[in-house]
Enzyme design. Structure first.
Site, mmCIF file in Angstrom:
data_model
loop_
_atom_site.group_PDB
_atom_site.id
_atom_site.type_symbol
_atom_site.label_atom_id
_atom_site.label_comp_id
_atom_site.label_asym_id
_atom_site.label_seq_id
_atom_site.Cartn_x
_atom_site.Cartn_y
_atom_site.Cartn_z
ATOM 1 N N HIS A 138 0.772 -1.392 0.403
ATOM 2 C CA HIS A 138 -0.414 0.266 -0.028
ATOM 3 C C HIS A 138 0.496 1.270 0.385
ATOM 4 C CE1 HIS A 138 -4.331 -2.037 1.548
ATOM 5 N NE2 HIS A 138 -3.015 -2.851 1.698
ATOM 6 N N HIS A 221 -10.709 -5.836 -4.879
ATOM 7 C CA HIS A 221 -10.382 -5.510 -3.878
ATOM 8 C C HIS A 221 -12.498 -5.357 -3.332
ATOM 9 C CE1 HIS A 221 -9.915 -4.544 0.292
ATOM 10 N NE2 HIS A 221 -8.687 -4.477 0.483
ATOM 11 N N HIS A 322 -9.577 -0.386 6.966
ATOM 12 C CA HIS A 322 -11.028 -0.323 5.892
ATOM 13 C C HIS A 322 -12.204 0.161 6.661
ATOM 14 C CE1 HIS A 322 -9.327 -4.301 4.097
ATOM 15 N NE2 HIS A 322 -8.492 -4.637 5.425
ATOM 16 N N ASP A 362 1.633 -6.401 3.415
ATOM 17 C CA ASP A 362 0.490 -5.218 3.108
ATOM 18 C C ASP A 362 0.900 -4.063 4.168
ATOM 19 O OD1 ASP A 362 -2.135 -4.929 3.052
ATOM 20 O OD2 ASP A 362 -2.787 -6.425 4.081
#
Length: 569
Positions: A138, A221, A322, A362
């Site tokens: 990311h 995603h 998230h 990640d």
């Protein structure tokens, strides 16, 4: 006149030779040298009174006539193809040859010529690996890149635009504008970079636009809607343009179950992220997808390995990453559905048997960008302690296990993303992205990192000291981090279409751009030492995981190696 030397003295002078064994960091992993390409009594070593001097180990051969730019002497190579002792020659930023270095005028069997134009890096007593490849980035902040480089990562693939809410959750660089700007930003960084476009669109035109703009892959995603329709359209475009598709599947099973996702994929090659499911994916049984031959399954490092703290730390990480709200019960339920001790424990074993093939970070989205290699070998250690030697190994060494695990962070991610022609292993002709480790610091803190044939990072002492070693010694950027050297030592990966459309010139890029290729005709059997295809089932009530009918379960580790004793500050 011959001279006999005992093994201990030899190893202290020239590094370990065939039959010698080395412990990796403070783990229970032991490697044994399988072959020594150097010649006893004819070894090359630099220093006062040593071999690499004019007329001795250094020849009169010019660079034009074959002398290499750099030689790494007497290194212990750890790669998917072997654990061997060798000299490694570098030329024009690439690996020129692996074998025996020296002066062919006075020495036999020389395939790496040392001349007056040759620099020397002493590899005696050190382990040499390929620079690692992290395929789950990311791109939230640019500071990640230095942290990753300091850990031995030299290639980073992923998506994002900075600390935008979308990037915090998903590895997507959406649209031509953002892809262009991120590719331009790559000019500033001393690693290889590539960017994934947003794959969530049932309109294929949007996807073609992103790949043509330079995306080296597409990412599906669930936070953008990973439905059967978007899966199909994304794979259609990928098959047409030869880029990889990465997928984070539908945790809530809103658009279908894991069987529906498998049906939508329809046998086409796909890289599944955090395939266990704690990072996201069909709850509770996304893990079964690793038994499909067209699936290239990876893990992310927050669940590597399963320890007493793994479950506890995950809930808060999920809520932040998230964009969930702890005041909303449904958001908490969503997060909790992804955290299952049974599937996380099974993930350890699936890695150990070679059913999971890749480990990535990640980064800043539950994972730690500087711990990919560390977490990989912590997992290998845990499995050695809990499961004993692999069938391919013995009580004497863990060579096969170590080769299996190094493959997860080097050659396999390279194959998965179509860049193995350039990086991913220590093989002749590949870019010289190399990491040198002291065995006691293996997988934790590199001693030196070579990028495109030049030193880019190193442990270094006080710059005002009279010698390089006085403290404080810590990793610091070196000359390949700066100026034109940076631009010539690292690369940007683009789609083949983008290069044909002259995107590098249109964006005024100075870095060399390389095209990804052969991402669609591969399958899991092409991955090295990690291509097992077990039949996975998950009990929907207990979440227990079975491989070919055998329960996969292990205890969490109470204490891991490669941890606090290495990070006192």
């Amino acid at each position: 006149m011959s001279y006999k030397i005992n093994r201990k003295t030899y190893a202290q002078t020239y590094g370990p030779t065939k039959g010698d064994r080395v412990r990796l960091a403070d783990t229970e992993l032991i490697i044994e040298v399988e072959k020594d390409f150097t010649t006893y009594g004819d070894e090359v070593k630099f220093g006062g009174g040593k071999v690499i001097r004019d007329g001795m180990g250094q020849s009169q051969v010019t660079r034009e006539d074959g002398a290499v730019d750099t030689v790494i002497t007497n290194a212990l190579i750890v790669d998917w193809w072997g654990i061997v002792k060798a000299d490694v020659g570098l030329k024009d930023g690439k690996i020129y040859e692996i074998g025996k270095a020296g002066n062919p005028d006075i020495q036999d069997n020389i395939n790496i010529i040392i001349g007056s134009s040759t620099e020397v890096i002493a590899g005696e007593g050190h382990i040499l690996t390929a620079g690692s490849i992290d395929t789950h980035i990311h791109f939230i902040c640019p500071q990640q890149i230095e942290t990753a480089l300091a850990s031995g990562v030299t290639t980073m693939l992923g998506g994002g635009t900075g600390p935008a809410t979308g990037t915090n959750a998903t590895t997507c660089t959406p649209g031509a504008f953002h892809i262009s700007r991120m590719i331009q930003s790559a000019e500033a960084f001393p690693v290889n970079l590539g960017f994934f476009g947003k794959g969530n669109s049932s309109n294929e035109t949007n996807l073609f636009e992103q790949v043509n703009a330079g995306a080296c892959g597409l990412k599906l995603h669930e936070d953008w809607g990973t439905t059967p329709s978007t899966i199909n359209s994304c794979l259609n475009v990928a098959d047409t343009l030869d880029v990889q598709v990465c997928i984070h599947t539908d945790t809530l099973n809103e658009a279908g179950f894991v069987e529906d996702t498998i049906a939508a994929i329809a046998g086409r090659t796909i890289h599944t992220f955090h395939t266990e499911g704690a990072g996201g994916g069909h709850a509770p049984d996304i893990i079964k997808i690793c038994g499909e031959n067209n699936v290239l399954p990876s893990s992310t490092n927050p669940t590597r390995p399963y320890t007493k703290n793994t479950l506890e730390e995950h809930l808060d990480m999920l809520m932040v990453c998230h964009h969930l709200d702890s005041k909303i019960p449904e958001d908490i339920a969503f997060a909790e559905s992804r955290i299952r001790r049974e599937t996380i424990a099974a993930e350890d074993i699936l890695h150990d048997i070679g059913a999971f093939s890749i480990i990535a970070s990640d980064s800043q989205a539950m994972g730690r960008v500087g711990e990919v290699i560390t977490r990989t070998f912590q997992t290998a250690h845990k499995m050695k302690v809990q499961r004993g030697p692999l069938p391919e190994d013995s009580d004497r060494n863990d060579n096969y296990r170590v080769k299996r695990y190094i493959s997860k962070v080097t050659i396999n991610p390279a194959i998965a993303h179509g860049i193995n022609r350039f990086v991913g292993s220590i093989e002749k002709g590949k870019i010289a992205d190399l990491v040198l480790w002291k065995p006691s610091f293996f997988g934790v803190k590199p001693e030196l990192v070579v990028k495109g044939g030049s030193i880019v990072w190193s442990q270094m002492g006080d710059a005002n000291a009279s010698i390089p070693t006085p403290g404080p010694v810590h990793g610091r950027p070196m000359f390949a981090n700066y100026g034109q050297s940076l631009l010539k030592s690292s690369f940007t990966f683009l789609s083949k279409n983008a290069i044909e459309l002259d995107i590098p010139n249109k964006l005024s890029l100075q870095k060399n751009c390389l095209a990804v290729e052969n991402t669609r005709s591969i399958n899991k059997l092409d991955l090295k030492l990690n291509n097992k295809l077990p039949n996975i089932t998950v009990d929907p009530q207990t979440y227990e995981v079975f491989a070919d009918g055998v329960l996969l379960s292990c205890e969490p580790l109470e204490e891991v190696p490669m941890a606090q004793k290495y990070f006192l500050l």
